[in-house]
Structures are given as structure tokens and as C-alpha cells.
Enzyme design. Structure first.
Site, PDB file in Angstrom:
ATOM      1  N   ASN A  65      -7.278  -2.800  14.034  1.00 41.45           N
ATOM      2  CA  ASN A  65      -8.919  -2.934  13.895  1.00 41.45           C
ATOM      3  C   ASN A  65      -9.481  -3.700  13.099  1.00 41.45           C
ATOM      4  O   ASN A  65      -9.991  -4.381  12.812  1.00 41.45           O
ATOM      5  CB  ASN A  65      -9.047  -1.249  13.630  1.00 41.45           C
ATOM      6  CG  ASN A  65      -8.973  -1.065  12.234  1.00 41.45           C
ATOM      7  OD1 ASN A  65      -7.886  -1.755  11.654  1.00 41.45           O
ATOM      8  ND2 ASN A  65      -9.343   0.246  11.221  1.00 41.45           N
TER       9      ASN A  65
ATOM     10  N   ASP B 266       0.727  -1.421   0.040  1.00 37.77           N
ATOM     11  CA  ASP B 266       0.355  -0.187  -0.284  1.00 37.77           C
ATOM     12  C   ASP B 266       0.987   1.056   0.135  1.00 37.77           C
ATOM     13  O   ASP B 266       2.391   1.208  -0.222  1.00 37.77           O
ATOM     14  CB  ASP B 266      -0.806  -0.323   0.880  1.00 37.77           C
ATOM     15  CG  ASP B 266      -0.087  -0.176   2.678  1.00 37.77           C
ATOM     16  OD1 ASP B 266       0.753  -0.330   2.632  1.00 37.77           O
ATOM     17  OD2 ASP B 266      -1.069  -0.775   3.638  1.00 37.77           O
TER      18      ASP B 266
HETATM   19  C1  F6R Z   1       1.405  -1.439   6.068  1.00 36.86           C
HETATM   20  C2  F6R Z   1      -0.203  -1.667   6.276  1.00 36.86           C
HETATM   21  C3  F6R Z   1      -0.517  -1.887   7.700  1.00 36.86           C
HETATM   22  C4  F6R Z   1       0.049  -1.952   9.135  1.00 36.86           C
HETATM   23  C5  F6R Z   1      -0.705  -2.761   9.947  1.00 36.86           C
HETATM   24  C6  F6R Z   1      -0.126  -2.363  11.438  1.00 36.86           C
HETATM   25  O1  F6R Z   1       1.509  -1.797   4.972  1.00 36.86           O
HETATM   26  O2  F6R Z   1      -0.401  -2.607   5.567  1.00 36.86           O
HETATM   27  O3  F6R Z   1      -1.753  -2.637   7.662  1.00 36.86           O
HETATM   28  O4  F6R Z   1       0.801  -3.426   8.668  1.00 36.86           O
HETATM   29  O5  F6R Z   1      -1.647  -0.471  10.296  1.00 36.86           O
HETATM   30  O6  F6R Z   1       1.040  -1.286  11.537  1.00 36.86           O
HETATM   31  P1  F6R Z   1       2.173  -1.220  12.569  1.00 36.86           P
HETATM   32  O7  F6R Z   1       3.097  -2.273  12.175  1.00 36.86           O
HETATM   33  O8  F6R Z   1       2.711   0.509  12.714  1.00 36.86           O
HETATM   34  O9  F6R Z   1       1.138  -1.112  13.837  1.00 36.86           O
END
Ligand code: F6R
Length: 242
Positions: A136, A67
Site C-alpha cells: 500500500n 518500527d
Molecule cells: C519493516 C517495515 C515495513 C516493511 C514493508 C515491506 O520494518 O518498516 O515498511 O519494509 O512492510 O515488508 P516486506 O519486506 O515483508 O514485504
């Protein structure tokens, strides 16, 4: 799903890196699906150490990222392209032209998503997809919804995600409100999935994803249907499961 429990983030990061390293060793030109965020930083650090000690060669590895924020270019230090360059790509011998992230500078969302879908089709099947999980239950930026999206699409980030991600920005107002993300169909078509989760703020989402109903309201729950999904989680992230 296979669950690997770890004592802490360090152990989680080593174990995830070992699996990715095995993939690269077995198939040097493998296609990796990569994630950003705080969860995989330790994993990427371990991969860099393996490269530095001569145990891992990225020269033929290809990658596609999940993303990118709409509106942010690769020179913006909050963009996911910038993150990948900083935490992995610039620290190993990967060929930058083999690394791909959705182009956040294309503001025509249909055009941006069509281009990334065409790229994914051209690159072929992802051998190993790295995932984190949002508090979430989101994976990539597939937010809780009434359906699972198949391909790359443009999403309005939920307030929960804006709140969770504002820690990386100076002000909450600076967090982009839209993002491009691979769809659930793209993620599920990977041959292997490695999801890393640490910390208490992931515990509820992880319990719902692993043991709850499979529902687009918890996008990560779809992984229950994947034939080769590995969840690597520390004690805190697993604290709501027992
Ligand atoms: C990032 C992504 C998101 C993160 C998720 C967790 O490329 O795709 O789905 O994996 O928001 O983020 P963190 O690891 O910062 O808690």
C-alpha cells in the site's frame, strides 16, 4: 531518486549490501537505520557473508530500527527485535548495546514514542536508512494517511498491512493491530536512503512512489524529495513502471 534495476532478488540483495558495506567501510561508527520484513533478508545475508570473510567490521556500527509491534517483546519470535537479532545482529560482531528498536513492551504509546524520539535525537543523523515498501506504499509503518507524520508515533495498522503481514503469524487474529514507527520526518532526515523492493505485489506501490504525485496517500512518494534516495528493485517490482 536513483533507480537501480536488477534481474532478480539475489542481484538486488548483493547490490544493496555492497552500498551498506561501503558506508560501514567509509565510516566505521556510522548510524544505520534498519528495516525488517522479507525484502532486506537477502541484503542482511550478504552483509553476514562479508563479515564472515573478514571484509566487514560491525564493531563500531550503531543502529536504529524503523518500527516495532506494540505489545511484543524481544523474546517474541514475531517481534522486530527478534527478527533483527536473528537475521543480522547475532551473526556479526555488532555491539548489541549499540542496536536500538522501539520498545514494544511499553504500552503507554506516548511514553514509548517520546523515549524513541529522545533516543533518535541523542544518536544524531542517520547515515544510511534501509527501507522496504508495503503493497500500500507504506514505509516503516507510516500507513496511507491525510498527512505525513514527522516523528515516532503509534499507528493503527491498516487492513491491507494486517493482510500482508499475517503470513508471518499462525492466525490473522495474532497480528498486532498497533505499532510504533519512526515518522516520515525521521526517515527523510537520513543522509542516504536505500529502498529495496522485489516481487509483483510491490509493482503498483513502487510505480506510484516513483512516478505518481507526492502524497501521504502513498507515503513512499515522499522519497522523490530526498536528495540521496536509491531505489533497488527487481524486474517484477518494476513491471508497472514502464
Ligand atoms: C519493516 C517495515 C515495513 C516493511 C514493508 C515491506 O520494518 O518498516 O515498511 O519494509 O512492510 O515488508 P516486506 O519486506 O515483508 O514485504
Amino acid at each position: 531518486m536513483k533507480l537501480i534495476r536488477t534481474k532478480n532478488y539475489e542481484e538486488l540483495s548483493r547490490k544493496a549490501a555492497n552500498i551498506i558495506a561501503a558506508q560501514i567501510t567509509l565510516k566505521p561508527d556510522c548510524l544505520l537505520g534498519l528495516a525488517t520484513g522479507s525484502s532486506p533478508i537477502g541484503t542482511y545475508d550478504n552483509l553476514v557473508s562479508m563479515y564472515e570473510s573478514g571484509n566487514l567490521d560491525f564493531s563500531r556500527v550503531r543502529s536504529v530500527n524503523l518500527d516495532e509491534y506494540m505489545g511484543l517483546g524481544g523474546d517474541n519470535d514475531q517481534s522486530y527485535r527478534y527478527f533483527m537479532n536473528k537475521h543480522l545482529f547475532e551473526r556479526v560482531n555488532i555491539d548489541m548495546t549499540n542496536t536500538h528498536v522501539p520498545d514494544g513492551t511499553v504500552l503507554d504509546s506516548e511514553k514509548a514514542c517520546a523515549a524513541y524520539n529522545a533516543l533518535l535525537a541523542e544518536m544524531g543523523t542517520i547515515d544510511l536508512q534501509v527501507l522496504g515498501i508495503g503493497p500500500n506504499g507504506h514505509i516503516g509503518f507510516n500507513e496511507p494517511d491525510d498527512h505525513f507524520a514527522a516523528e515516532t508515533h503509534c499507528v493503527d495498522l491498516t487492513d491491507a498491512t494486517i493482510q500482508a503481514n499475517k503470513r508471518f503469524f499462525e492466525n490473522e487474529a495474532d497480528v498486532p493491530r498497533k505499532a510504533y514507527t519512526m515518522g516520515i520526518g525521521n526517515i527523510m532526515s537520513a543522509k542516504m536512503i536505500v529502498l529495496v523492493a522485489n516481487g509483483k505485489n510491490k509493482a503498483k506501490a513502487l510505480a506510484a512512489a516513483l512516478k505518481g504525485p507526492v502524497t501521504p496517500q502513498c507515503p513512499a512518494s515522499i522519497l522523490q524529495f530526498h536528495p540521496n534516495a536509491i531505489i533497488i528493485a527487481d524486474e517484477d517490482a518494476l513491471s508497472e513502471l514502464e
